[in-house]
Design an enzyme around this catalytic site. Sequence first.
Site, PDB file in Angstrom:
ATOM      1  N   GLU A  31      16.136  56.122  10.153  1.00 37.01           N
ATOM      2  CA  GLU A  31      16.996  57.245  10.982  1.00 37.01           C
ATOM      3  C   GLU A  31      15.943  58.004  12.122  1.00 37.01           C
ATOM      4  O   GLU A  31      16.434  58.177  13.269  1.00 37.01           O
ATOM      5  CB  GLU A  31      17.422  58.252  10.135  1.00 37.01           C
ATOM      6  N   ASP A 104      17.803  56.099   4.799  1.00 40.09           N
ATOM      7  CA  ASP A 104      17.815  57.110   3.570  1.00 40.09           C
ATOM      8  C   ASP A 104      18.349  56.672   2.323  1.00 40.09           C
ATOM      9  O   ASP A 104      19.524  55.659   2.374  1.00 40.09           O
ATOM     10  CB  ASP A 104      17.948  58.572   3.738  1.00 40.09           C
ATOM     11  N   GLU A 108      24.930  58.796   2.614  1.00 40.89           N
ATOM     12  CA  GLU A 108      24.640  59.106   3.964  1.00 40.89           C
ATOM     13  C   GLU A 108      24.020  57.935   4.681  1.00 40.89           C
ATOM     14  O   GLU A 108      24.150  57.255   5.763  1.00 40.89           O
ATOM     15  CB  GLU A 108      24.163  60.661   4.295  1.00 40.89           C
ATOM     16  N   TYR A 321      11.916  61.427  -2.034  1.00 43.94           N
ATOM     17  CA  TYR A 321      13.250  61.904  -1.371  1.00 43.94           C
ATOM     18  C   TYR A 321      13.875  63.261  -1.798  1.00 43.94           C
ATOM     19  O   TYR A 321      13.849  63.556  -3.024  1.00 43.94           O
ATOM     20  CB  TYR A 321      14.167  60.769  -1.614  1.00 43.94           C
ATOM     21  N   ARG A 323      16.653  64.689  -1.324  1.00 45.76           N
ATOM     22  CA  ARG A 323      18.224  65.007  -1.793  1.00 45.76           C
ATOM     23  C   ARG A 323      18.549  64.201  -3.205  1.00 45.76           C
ATOM     24  O   ARG A 323      18.543  62.964  -3.118  1.00 45.76           O
ATOM     25  CB  ARG A 323      19.179  64.365  -0.607  1.00 45.76           C
ATOM     26  N   HIS A 367      18.110  59.080  -7.717  1.00 48.50           N
ATOM     27  CA  HIS A 367      16.701  58.910  -7.591  1.00 48.50           C
ATOM     28  C   HIS A 367      15.906  59.850  -8.461  1.00 48.50           C
ATOM     29  O   HIS A 367      16.428  60.428  -9.598  1.00 48.50           O
ATOM     30  CB  HIS A 367      16.668  59.839  -6.325  1.00 48.50           C
TER      31      HIS A 367
END
Length: 709
Positions: A31, A104, A108, A321, A323, A367
């Site tokens: 991204e 990611d 999303e 990560y 999120r 995660h």
Amino acid sequence: MATTSVTKTKKTTKTKKRKTRTNKKKLVIVESPAKAKTIQKYLGSTYKVVASKGHVRDLPKSRMGVDIGDDFKPDYISIRGKGDVIKMLKSEAKKSKMIYLASDPDREGEAIAWHVSHVLNLDVNDQNRVVFNEITKDTVKDAFKHPRTIDMNLVDAQQARRVLDRLVGYSISPLLWKKVKKGLSAGRVQSVALWLVIDRERQIRKFEPEEYWTIDSEFKSGRSKFKASFYGLNGKKTKLANNDDVQKVLKKIDSKGDFDVNKVTKKERRRQPNPPFTTSTLQQDANRKLNFKTGRTMMAAQQLYEGINIGREGSQGLITYMRTDSTRISSIAKHEATTFLHEKYGAEYSANKPIKGKMPEGAQDAHEAVRPTSVHRTPASIKQYLSKDQYKLYNLIWSRFVASQMTPAIMDTETVTIEQNGVTYRANGSKMKFEGFLKVYSNGKEKDNILPDLNRGDTVKLAKNNPDQHFTQPPARYTEANLIKTLEENGVGRPSTYSPTLGTIQKRYYVKLVGKRFEPTELGEIVNKIIEEYFPDIVNVDFTADVEGKLDEIEEAKEKWVEVVDHFYQPFSKEVDHAEKLMEDVQIKDELAGFNCEICGAPMVVKMGKYGKFYACSRFPDCRNTQAIVKEIGVTCPKCKKGQVIECKTKKNRLFYGCSRYPECDFVSWDKPIGRDCPKCGHFLVEKKVRGGMQVICPNGDYKEDIQK
């Protein structure tokens, strides 16, 4: 000779073609440019890493973009301004022998990979999707050994959320534009967040304070003094509702007589560390401890995740990560933390069985928790390479993770019960016995309160009694941290939605932050009232949480996204039709300002704008005269001695202070003048916020005094 020459030319051409084929690189699409730079370093020259800079396709802004009659089919278009990026991706794809999609590792990110594959005409069944939870050399290289196909369940879950939000937003917003004013919007999660703020405000307005009293006293044992508080009468806990109750207690006490120590209870208390951060708890702690807004937290976290150049090691992803709703930690990370703790602090600080956090209801556990990618990169060792925000946040994440793998803090506590004539007091003491995790993650509030050496049967003397009147307080307004916690506890929204949700309700001026706490605006209350009346399910916390649960079930292949959307839309569409017919125009009445326009002479009125109220001519749009509503602070301008100091705001809504006679007088100050001059240098004094309260200071540094707020 000619034949030999032709043969050589053919051989050379073939060799060049072979070289061209072998020189083709493997294309990796991520991204962000920062992430691309870090991953390029790990993969080497046989790969080329480029960035899509987020989404490349989305629903159109100018219309609904969802075909309700055709199973809610989304009409995706290329995002305006992304033409050059798409052109670059297509060009690089043609030159590549293999394409990997490494966005990611969440819904999303999966959707971005799917959209990129569509733009490049890739087969969704190709094993070209690469995911990793941390951007470190070993993790990234290992991920490229195990590519998979695009997970359409994740894509469908994201697509369902996008379609649901579009159906809600593009159905209710036009009604608000039509019936109230242009520029308003409504959404599933933002409407619940707004409702929570307003519901809290209603509780505050309805609240009736109740009187109560306390008696905090000081006792003497030999030369030692200690504090104790009134507990009750005749061994039973007793409330003091008013001054009469206090006087009854005081009449029972012989202030010169002895108080008997009836009971001494000594215990050992263990305080467990918190688990590592999830997205929500990271945002909450950053807000409380660092005063970071959620957007600021997530921006710094994104930078730490994507990679920072840390000298000899080059660009490194410093955290996993960011999120996530999981507190899980990998076995490798646990082992590394154990080794670090043994070497740095000793075996007694390393937990044999580290604390496991309780997973919130509906947590996806896709995660790990948010943690440093290497515990050996201490905040101090890399501070020079980080910005202030990056360092503060990394220090918070590192400390919380290390503490979660440490032993509990142990305190010796003591409770002493003192009595005279049936009047009971209690004194509580504590002493740190073993720091444990507090050695690295302390909030600074853990202070020893050591009582004198007292035993049952001892006597003490009363030194001072301090009765004090209090009133119960209404529930506090939400801070960003409290609101995120409440949304999470109720299952509303997901880690990626909290920051944009809070940003939207502020941007629309539905709420405003006053002293770090949310207050609803008049506009916010009008919008909420309409949604409550005509779209009750949208602000129903349980209903919204149930929708989130359905999205999770789509991800787990337990539900089909079209059926979930249809189940929501059928009753919702009837509510929209009902509102269209019955909703009356809402007039936000203009309040007269009390003076006339200096340009055309018409009355000036108070209007509602993006940053609050302002004065405008009642003949708008024929006359466009506007004025800011100024608030005097009761201080004469220290520069010209004629004008009044007023509150002003910058274009970015930051508060400062200026002279009411501007532009004749150009006095400005970020800090609030108090109307007094420095006794040492004569410069005007200002009020400044500091840790622990407020101070009056001289900007020249010659004077300061603490004030109570």
